[in-house]
Design an enzyme around this catalytic site. Structure first.
Site, PDB file in Angstrom:
ATOM      1  N   GLY A   1     -12.722  40.069 -33.576  1.00 21.17           N
ATOM      2  CA  GLY A   1     -12.273  40.914 -34.688  1.00 21.17           C
ATOM      3  C   GLY A   1     -10.764  40.922 -34.841  1.00 21.17           C
TER       4      GLY A   1
ATOM      5  CG  HIS B   1     -10.055  35.342 -36.482  1.00 20.69           C
ATOM      6  ND1 HIS B   1      -9.064  36.304 -36.438  1.00 20.69           N
ATOM      7  CD2 HIS B   1     -10.421  35.110 -35.197  1.00 20.69           C
ATOM      8  CE1 HIS B   1      -8.847  36.641 -35.169  1.00 20.69           C
ATOM      9  NE2 HIS B   1      -9.644  35.934 -34.398  1.00 20.69           N
TER      10      HIS B   1
ATOM     11  CD  GLN C   1     -12.318  30.945 -26.389  1.00 25.04           C
ATOM     12  OE1 GLN C   1     -12.155  31.962 -25.776  1.00 25.04           O
ATOM     13  NE2 GLN C   1     -12.216  30.889 -27.714  1.00 25.04           N
TER      14      GLN C   1
HETATM   15  P1  AMP Z   1     -10.496  35.733 -30.887  1.00 24.17           P
HETATM   16  O1  AMP Z   1     -10.913  36.746 -31.894  1.00 24.17           O
HETATM   17  O2  AMP Z   1      -9.050  35.795 -30.534  1.00 24.17           O
HETATM   18  O3  AMP Z   1     -11.413  35.668 -29.702  1.00 24.17           O
HETATM   19  O4  AMP Z   1     -10.663  34.334 -31.615  1.00 24.17           O
HETATM   20  C1  AMP Z   1     -11.878  33.937 -32.175  1.00 24.17           C
HETATM   21  C2  AMP Z   1     -11.806  32.474 -32.498  1.00 24.17           C
HETATM   22  O5  AMP Z   1     -10.742  32.262 -33.431  1.00 24.17           O
HETATM   23  C3  AMP Z   1     -11.500  31.599 -31.289  1.00 24.17           C
HETATM   24  O6  AMP Z   1     -12.282  30.417 -31.356  1.00 24.17           O
HETATM   25  C4  AMP Z   1     -10.025  31.296 -31.453  1.00 24.17           C
HETATM   26  O7  AMP Z   1      -9.639  30.071 -30.864  1.00 24.17           O
HETATM   27  C5  AMP Z   1      -9.913  31.226 -32.956  1.00 24.17           C
HETATM   28  N1  AMP Z   1      -8.537  31.437 -33.408  1.00 24.17           N
HETATM   29  C6  AMP Z   1      -7.765  32.518 -33.186  1.00 24.17           C
HETATM   30  N2  AMP Z   1      -6.542  32.338 -33.729  1.00 24.17           N
HETATM   31  C7  AMP Z   1      -6.555  31.115 -34.303  1.00 24.17           C
HETATM   32  C8  AMP Z   1      -5.591  30.336 -35.026  1.00 24.17           C
HETATM   33  N3  AMP Z   1      -4.359  30.778 -35.246  1.00 24.17           N
HETATM   34  N4  AMP Z   1      -5.955  29.126 -35.473  1.00 24.17           N
HETATM   35  C9  AMP Z   1      -7.211  28.644 -35.241  1.00 24.17           C
HETATM   36  N5  AMP Z   1      -8.152  29.323 -34.570  1.00 24.17           N
HETATM   37  C10 AMP Z   1      -7.829  30.540 -34.111  1.00 24.17           C
END
Ligand code: AMP
Length: 291
Positions: A34, A40, A156
């Site tokens: 979130g 995202h 990850q």
């Molecule tokens: P998180 O909510 O931080 O767990 O992220 C959810 C997904 O969004 C994960 O697969 C992250 O790698 C991806 N994500 C977060 N920030 C970015 C970004 N700036 N560019 C690309 N993917 C992102």
């Protein structure tokens, strides 16, 4: 009132996904915690290019936070997130309660060996066990055809790809490019923690990575030299405190001393209390173009 279905139980998800599947649709899945930003949403758009229906989970996973980390204070903006997901065209949101994912008696932990010992794994013990475990649970509930993860969290992504391969999950894992602010800072839910001066200086991360990528394109293959160049650029920002800066193999996360193919230059640094990560692929065989 939002029109996108917001599902909170395993039964609701199974029913919705089951109906999609019965009508011949393919299923895409995007797990998130979130506090959604355009990065995202770019994952959701990419998932929609690869699947007929896309479900996005929003779950702040307690198992991937260390005891001194920001689980309690992690931004929770669910209403706003759901509106954004509806606008970008997602077909459903899975917003489970904590106990829906980890019910009483839950006793499984997924540990992906070797590639979790380096980079973030070294400084966040147990973090990737939490990530792999929650993703395995989500994959079991949603059973998607494809799942999209961001390349921003490169370790990850590698861990999930390895787990899917080893466990023979019938899911294609797709990596989405890093989505950046105009000044190069990789978008992150944690960027909102940065004070204005820290936010300004945090742009040094991408400048440092880009400088190393340029040198690699010009033929420099020595990882020590490439890291040193990036470090010098980043440390021009006095608030940057580098935790790690390393070149690794993109799949195994093993340290690389000389580039004989593409390598991943990954960095983690603190700006004040906020820990940021970023990375870039160094490709010595890509041709360098001056602007
Ligand atoms: P998180 O909510 O931080 O767990 O992220 C959810 C997904 O969004 C994960 O697969 C992250 O790698 C991806 N994500 C977060 N920030 C970015 C970004 N700036 N560019 C690309 N993917 C992102």
């Amino acid at each position: 009132m939002s029109r996108i279905p917001v599902l909170t139980t395993v039964g609701e998800v199974r029913k919705t996904v089951g109906e999609w599947r019965c009508s011949g649709r393919t299923i895409g899945f995007v797990p998130t915690m979130g506090a959604l930003h355009p990065g995202h949403l770019s994952l959701v758009s990419l998932a929609l290019e690869h699947a007929d229906r896309v479900i996005v989970s929003i779950y702040v996973n307690p198992a991937q936070f260390g005891p001194d980390e920001d689980y309690e204070s992690y931004p929770r903006t669910f209403r706003d997130d759901i509106d954004k997901l509806e606008k970008v065209g997602a077909n459903a949101v899975f917003l489970p309660e904590k106990d829906t994912i980890y019910p009483e008696g839950f006793s499984t932990s997924v540990h992906v060996c070797n590639l979790t010992d380096t980079l973030c794994g070294k400084y966040r013990p147990g973090h990737f066990d939490g990530v792999a475990t929650v993703c395995a649970v989500f994959f079991g509930i949603v059973q998607p055809d494809i799942a999209v993860f961001g390349k921003k969290d490169a370790q990850q992504l590698a861990v999930i790809k390895r787990m899917v391969l080893d466990q023979r999950f019938a899911i294609k894992i797709i990596g989405a490019d890093i989505y950046r602010e105009r000044d190069g800072l990789a978008m992150s839910s944690r960027n909102r923690y940065l004070r204005p001066i820290e936010r300004m200086q945090a742009t040094a991360l991408f400048r440092g990575l880009s400088r190393a990528a340029e040198l690699a394109c010009k033929g420099e293959r020595d990882a020590g030299i490439l890291c040193e160049v990036a470090r010098q650029v980043i440390e021009k920002s006095p608030l940057a405190v580098i935790q790690y800066l390393e070149i690794v193999d993109q799949d195994t996360m093993k340290s690389v001393e000389k580039l004989d193919g593409p390598g991943l230059l990954a960095v983690s640094a603190y700006f004040g209390k906020t820990r940021l990560i970023d990375n870039i692929v160094l490709d010595p065989d890509a041709s360098y173009k001056e602007d």
